[in-house]
Design a protein around this motif. Structure first.
Motif, mmCIF file in Angstrom:
data_model
loop_
_atom_site.group_PDB
_atom_site.id
_atom_site.type_symbol
_atom_site.label_atom_id
_atom_site.label_comp_id
_atom_site.label_asym_id
_atom_site.label_seq_id
_atom_site.Cartn_x
_atom_site.Cartn_y
_atom_site.Cartn_z
ATOM 1 N N LEU A 301 0.802 -1.223 0.000
ATOM 2 C CA LEU A 301 0.000 0.000 0.000
ATOM 3 C C LEU A 301 0.834 1.271 0.000
ATOM 4 O O LEU A 301 0.266 2.359 0.087
ATOM 5 C CB LEU A 301 -0.925 0.013 1.237
ATOM 6 N N ASP A 302 2.158 1.155 -0.103
ATOM 7 C CA ASP A 302 3.015 2.336 -0.009
ATOM 8 C C ASP A 302 3.879 2.465 -1.250
ATOM 9 O O ASP A 302 4.664 1.556 -1.557
ATOM 10 C CB ASP A 302 3.908 2.247 1.231
ATOM 11 N N PRO A 303 3.774 3.573 -1.990
ATOM 12 C CA PRO A 303 4.617 3.744 -3.186
ATOM 13 C C PRO A 303 6.110 3.732 -2.877
ATOM 14 O O PRO A 303 6.915 3.414 -3.749
ATOM 15 C CB PRO A 303 4.178 5.110 -3.736
ATOM 16 N N GLY A 304 6.486 4.102 -1.661
ATOM 17 C CA GLY A 304 7.901 4.132 -1.305
ATOM 18 C C GLY A 304 8.488 2.796 -0.938
ATOM 19 O O GLY A 304 9.685 2.702 -0.659
ATOM 20 N N GLY A 305 7.672 1.736 -0.904
ATOM 21 C CA GLY A 305 8.188 0.397 -0.673
ATOM 22 C C GLY A 305 8.129 -0.081 0.755
ATOM 23 O O GLY A 305 8.720 -1.114 1.086
ATOM 24 N N ARG A 306 7.396 0.620 1.634
ATOM 25 C CA ARG A 306 7.346 0.222 3.046
ATOM 26 C C ARG A 306 6.101 -0.588 3.389
ATOM 27 O O ARG A 306 5.812 -0.783 4.571
ATOM 28 C CB ARG A 306 7.400 1.477 3.928
ATOM 29 N N LEU A 307 5.364 -1.038 2.404
ATOM 30 C CA LEU A 307 4.124 -1.808 2.560
ATOM 31 C C LEU A 307 2.972 -0.931 3.022
ATOM 32 O O LEU A 307 1.908 -0.902 2.421
ATOM 33 C CB LEU A 307 4.289 -2.975 3.544
ATOM 34 N N ILE A 308 3.173 -0.212 4.142
ATOM 35 C CA ILE A 308 2.163 0.658 4.719
ATOM 36 C C ILE A 308 2.807 2.014 4.952
ATOM 37 O O ILE A 308 3.862 2.111 5.585
ATOM 38 C CB ILE A 308 1.608 0.087 6.036
ATOM 39 N N SER A 309 2.209 3.071 4.457
ATOM 40 C CA SER A 309 2.796 4.406 4.559
ATOM 41 C C SER A 309 2.761 4.895 6.001
ATOM 42 O O SER A 309 1.858 4.563 6.772
ATOM 43 C CB SER A 309 2.029 5.396 3.670
#
Length: 570
Positions: A301-309
């Protein structure tokens, strides 16, 4: 192969049950197709996709450097033209470009994409439709493999559904790269192998050998699967097929041997352009990345790659819970699989998993590096995990129907929610190097006739050019050529990813470019590579505006209409 005795969809044998299963599979395929075909042209191009577009067009990075990285100003149309089909180029040009610059990428996907480009596509973003079609084909391919493993309608439908909403599969189905084809061929070749084991017919072994050769010519890492599959005759049910298997593998390797020779002599392997994968990570961070990649099969769910923003305690806790849940769930599925009386499904899926994952992990632990943390490399292992989970859920349905339904619904809803989130955003962590491209293009496009200047980053600039206004110009200058006189031009001037050494070369003087008053940061991003500090500090600063100088020292720059080297900087 092992047969599960019942199905969650087919309550009774007969035509009615078969029709229900077919309808369900068609609906699953329709859902997966709709996801993969949505928003394909809207996604930004990554640097890796630019390399693909160049090679598909019959060009090469060396040629583009000669034409564009010459210190002169080129219009944006000249940059965009590099990514389209080059008139007069041949399929051999694509093959030679790969052999010289990227021998770790065999030519099958690129030749197919070249044929697709000549027939249907003008722009690189349109070429992604071919990858999307390969990604759609993965759904029936995984269904065939699940049926060959278990002869269970339940396992077939669950495995197809898991793949159809998988956010990781969706990402690579919308990229101009070979990974969606690799996944589909991996599933088809595994199915052909099981079929050849079952029938032991020469024609089936020939089909398997042909598929295996195509798999090798899609991705060099498939050599690990060849090694793993060669061990399968150690299992008693397949011992009688050992000779046929080894002969088939020998034929496929002989057919692939010309490209092995090319890869051993390739410039990229010699010059170390992929040296970033050899940057060692601490074992805890490396292990955390393994967990992230596994979890991305179900949740992202996170564009930055952390799964969850987010970095609040709640988000951090949910992130850790998601990773732990994915690891435990996968472990339970494999525990069920390994305890089954029939060892053949476990043997095949272990070969898929270990043949793709183990070589990367061993290389990182023994030689140092971060190859195993790169999400796209262990792709066959992801298929093994998805199939193991599908088989376990199908079996659980027979024991505890409500729990199986709850778990399947949870996994599928998380995957669907994640896939919709991926589609709603023009970029994602898989395009980390270009994750701020849309923001940068918006900043550049607010001025008329902007001039974008950089000291390198040729693939990034090619990607950015596809989103710039048509009166924009771009220029690549050698580091020593950046002076106040060079930049004296009566137009908006923007520096793309300037180094501190570059900025320090701008003198402070009245009417010139002062280090403080004349530089204005336009795009600065948060940390992108926390495990690579030197790279991370540099890539946070993307765009700087310079005030123009109309003084007596102003010297106009030569503007080159049409097509034109500094080395590309990643």
């Amino acid at each position: 192969m092992a047969k599960l005795p019942a199905s969650p969809v087919v309550a009774r044998e007969g035509r009615t049950g078969l029709r229900l299963a077919v309808v369900a599979l068609v609906l699953i395929l329709a859902l997966g197709s709709a996801l993969r075909l949505s928003q394909v042209p809207a996604k930004v191009l990554s640097g890796d996709e630019i390399y693909s577009a160049l090679r598909i067009s019959g060009s090469s990075l060396a040629r583009v450097k000669r034409e564009l990285a010459d210190g002169r100003v080129h219009p944006v149309q000249a940059w965009q033209a590099q990514l389209r089909h080059r008139p007069g180029s041949r399929a051999m040009d694509t093959t030679l470009a790969l052999a010289q610059e990227a021998p770790e990428h065999p030519p099958l996907y690129y030749l197919a994409a070249r044929a697709w480009q000549r027939q249907f596509a003008a722009d690189p973003t349109d070429l992604r439709l071919l990858s999307a079609l390969f990604g759609i084909a993965l759904i029936p391919a995984i269904a065939l493999l699940a049926w060959e493993l278990w002869q269970s309608t339940a396992a077939v439908l669950i495995s197809a559904a898991l793949v159809s909403v998988c956010p990781l599969d969706l990402l690579y189905a919308q990229e101009l790269r070979e990974y969606s084809l690799w996944a589909t061929l991996t599933a088809l070749v595994a199915w052909l192998l099981l079929r050849a084991f079952r029938t032991d017919r020469r024609s089936d072994w020939m089909l398997y050998g042909t598929g295996l050769t195509a798999l090798l010519y899609t991705q060099v890492l498939s050599l690990g699967l060849v090694a793993a599959y060669s061990l399968l005759p150690l299992l008693p049910p397949w011992r009688q097929s050992r000779r046929a298997l080894l002969l088939t593998h020998a034929g496929a390797l002989i057919a692939f041997s010309p490209w092995i020779g090319v890869a051993m002599q390739g410039q990229m392997l010699q010059s170390g352009h992929n040296i970033w994968t050899a940057s060692s990570l601490p074992l805890p961070l490396l292990s955390w990345n393994w967990g992230l990649n596994l979890t991305r099969l179900w949740l992202d769910l996170d564009p930055g790659g952390r799964l969850i923003s987010g970095d609040e305690p709640l988000q951090v806790g949910l992130r850790a819970l998601a990773v732990v849940g994915a690891v435990l769930g996968t472990g339970l599925a494999w525990n069920w699989l390994l305890r089954q009386p029939d060892r053949r499904p476990a043997g095949l899926l272990l070969a898929l998993l270990l043949g793709s994952v183990l070589p990367l992990i061993v290389a990182d632990l023994l030689l140092g590096g971060s190859r195993s943390s790169v999400a796209r490399y262990p792709q066959p292992g992801y298929l093994a995990v998805q199939l193991a989970v599908a088989g376990a859920l199908a079996h659980l349905w027979l024991q505890r129907r409500q729990l199986a339904l709850l778990l399947a619904a949870l996994v599928l809803l998380l995957g669907l929610r994640s896939s919709l989130e991926v589609l709603a955003t023009p970029t994602w962590w898989s395009k980390l190097g270009n994750i701020d491209q849309a923001q940068i293009a918006t900043a550049v496009n607010q001025w008329p006739r902007p001039l974008l200047i950089s000291e390198g980053y040729l693939p990034r600039l090619l990607a950015l050019s596809t989103q710039l206004r048509q009166d924009a110009d771009l220029q690549i200058l050698p580091a020593g050529a950046l002076t106040s006189a060079t930049l004296s031009l009566n137009r908006p001037l923007l520096l793309y990813r300037p180094s501190q050494a570059w900025l320090g070369r701008l003198p402070t003087r009245p009417g010139g470019f002062g280090a403080t008053p004349a530089l204005r940061q336009l795009v600065r991003t948060p940390s992108r590579y926390p495990y690579l500090p030197d790279v991370d500090a540099h890539t946070r600063l993307w765009l700087i505006q310079l005030a123009t100088n109309d003084g007596p020292d102003a010297q106009p720059l030569e503007r080159v209409p049409g097509h034109g080297g500094d080395q590309d900087r990643r």
